[in-house]
Scaffold this active site. Sequence first.
Site: not given
Length: 655
Positions: A21, A24-25, A110, A152, A112
């Site tokens: 994973e 984007p920097p 969904r 989760y 954060d």
Amino acid sequence: MKITDKLQQAASSGAPAFSLEFFPPKTEQGFTNLRTRLHRLSLLQPTFVSITWGAGGSTEERTMDLAAAARELGLDVLLHLTCTNMEKDKLDSALKRAKEMGIQNVLALRGDAPRGHEYWISTDDRFQHGSDLVRYIREQHGDYFCIGVAGYPEGHADSSDKSADVAHLKIKIDAGADFVITQLFYDCDAYLRWLRECRKAGINVPIIPGIMPIQNVSSLRRMTNLCGATLPHVIAEHLEPIKHDDATVKDYGISLSTSMITTLMRTTQSDAETYGPLAVRAAHFCTLNLEKSVRRILENLGWQGGLDSASLEESGLLQAERERDEERRKNEIARLGNRLVAQNNSAYTTPTSAPPPLTISAHEAALRAQHSFVAHPPSEASGLPPSSKTSAGGNSLWDEFPNGRYGDVRSPAYGELDGWGTGLKITPQQALAQWGTPVDTHDLTHIFLAYLAGRIPSLPWFEDPLHAESETIMPYLRAFARRGWWTVGSQPAVDGARSDDPVFGFGPRGGWIFQKAFVEFWVPRGELEELVRRLEKWEGGGYYAGNRKGEFRTNFLPDAINAVTWGIFPGKEIVQSTIIEEVSFNAWKEEAFDIWREWAMLYPAQSASRKLLDSIGEEYWLVSVVYHDYKDADGLWRFLLGDEATNGADVDGKQ
């Protein structure tokens, strides 16, 4: 190719399956270097790579550019999509672009939620939950996309009923999800219990455990706090004696991740009756845009496809660049003189022995530290951990550690310590309990003074208490706060502390540490011009200043790089662990102003607190000042505070 098909192929052939994973920097240089990293890691033949998506599509263009770069390398991409503040048109556009790029896999989240308003703000009533996004994608695109969802193992951080989380996961599966990737965890027993609950609930799609190798203790604390993961007592015990040695912590994290994957695979695959199709046959690595830990874990597991770390380095991808860097390094050494700290073996074998004497002046060391950063980044072979002494956390030695905001802007990991991006690092309930309901600037001053006095443990810009070195400049920080110049970063000047000093030290024994004093603080617009007038005439240092509108002031030369913390070690290149420059300042400035907005969102729209915090974000400037004379411990504070620099010693934060 669809991820479920690839997982089935791997299971049938007995081949390992793993994914990587990336996010984007934050900088152009970081993005360029991440493309190179992707090229190198593609040789390990990951099953797929996943690319994260900022809330509300805030990173849409960068996310799609990074996904395109991965597709160019022939990698299958899992594109993250969130419905946090997402409008339908933006979602449709992202799915259309994914199809055009040949991407068949999406992770429906969904997202954060913005802090405040009971954790959640919905832009479109159709997208309240991850299951709504899954259902919408299925309705609009049929079976074209292979859809993943989040699981989760220890319950969602926002969930008040952890036992209901498995039921919510089942709803997402029934809505059309094909596989699950879990949130990070470190308790294998808790994961296995959760897996058994999933099986009882009738969940039979592949579940891939999310593995985040420990990089350092501060980032571990951050991540577990944010996602509600528990840290088993035995792991905490192992970390305690090594918590200040980031290199050793990183090695421990590699061993731990290797052990976790091995344990989960062995336990679940050997008990088909209990785990059935949920047996662990793959791993998903949250890389934080770093590669060394993941490469070593894969090598430990025998999943590197015959390529060890050495063969990857010699693959030829970067050979020409390495040769150019080496030539620059040799030229630099020849120009400045190779007068590093003298080698002294006793410094390594006798902890109580004094560091070897310096064979160059501290002033020349400072110049070399700054010049060497421009010439070439620190090498991975240096093995030196970063300083972790700034208010914003640790910094990177190129690619060894989470990069933080004082690190190298060329690193793909620049600006990230935990992969969670900008935002408050504590829950809304915790934030309100600590910071209350400020209605004017006097209230804000008291919040900052309470933090400096240790009466509250965090501020919006950092969730940890101040480091020990801040005690040496505490009277000055209090004087800043009383003036209404609220500090968000600082360090004292240090003229040659031992590298094993409990407050200022870092790196191997036998070295010397130097620091320039700097301070970063918020200034009202009405006070900026007088401050800038004084700074422009000042020969002792320089400044950067910026506001939310994008206005920028500085007296540093273009492309100036300020190494404000550096170390000199036996037989090593000079290491600069804290960097302040225009690119990093502006990147951090945007985040710092966004945090004012997130803090404001904790309060109702028309409340006095919301209006106050919104106005601060619009009316204040962020100013960073560096003082070059590290031998003058009080010079920065005398210049900025005048008489207050000598009158603040007995202030306890209660005034």
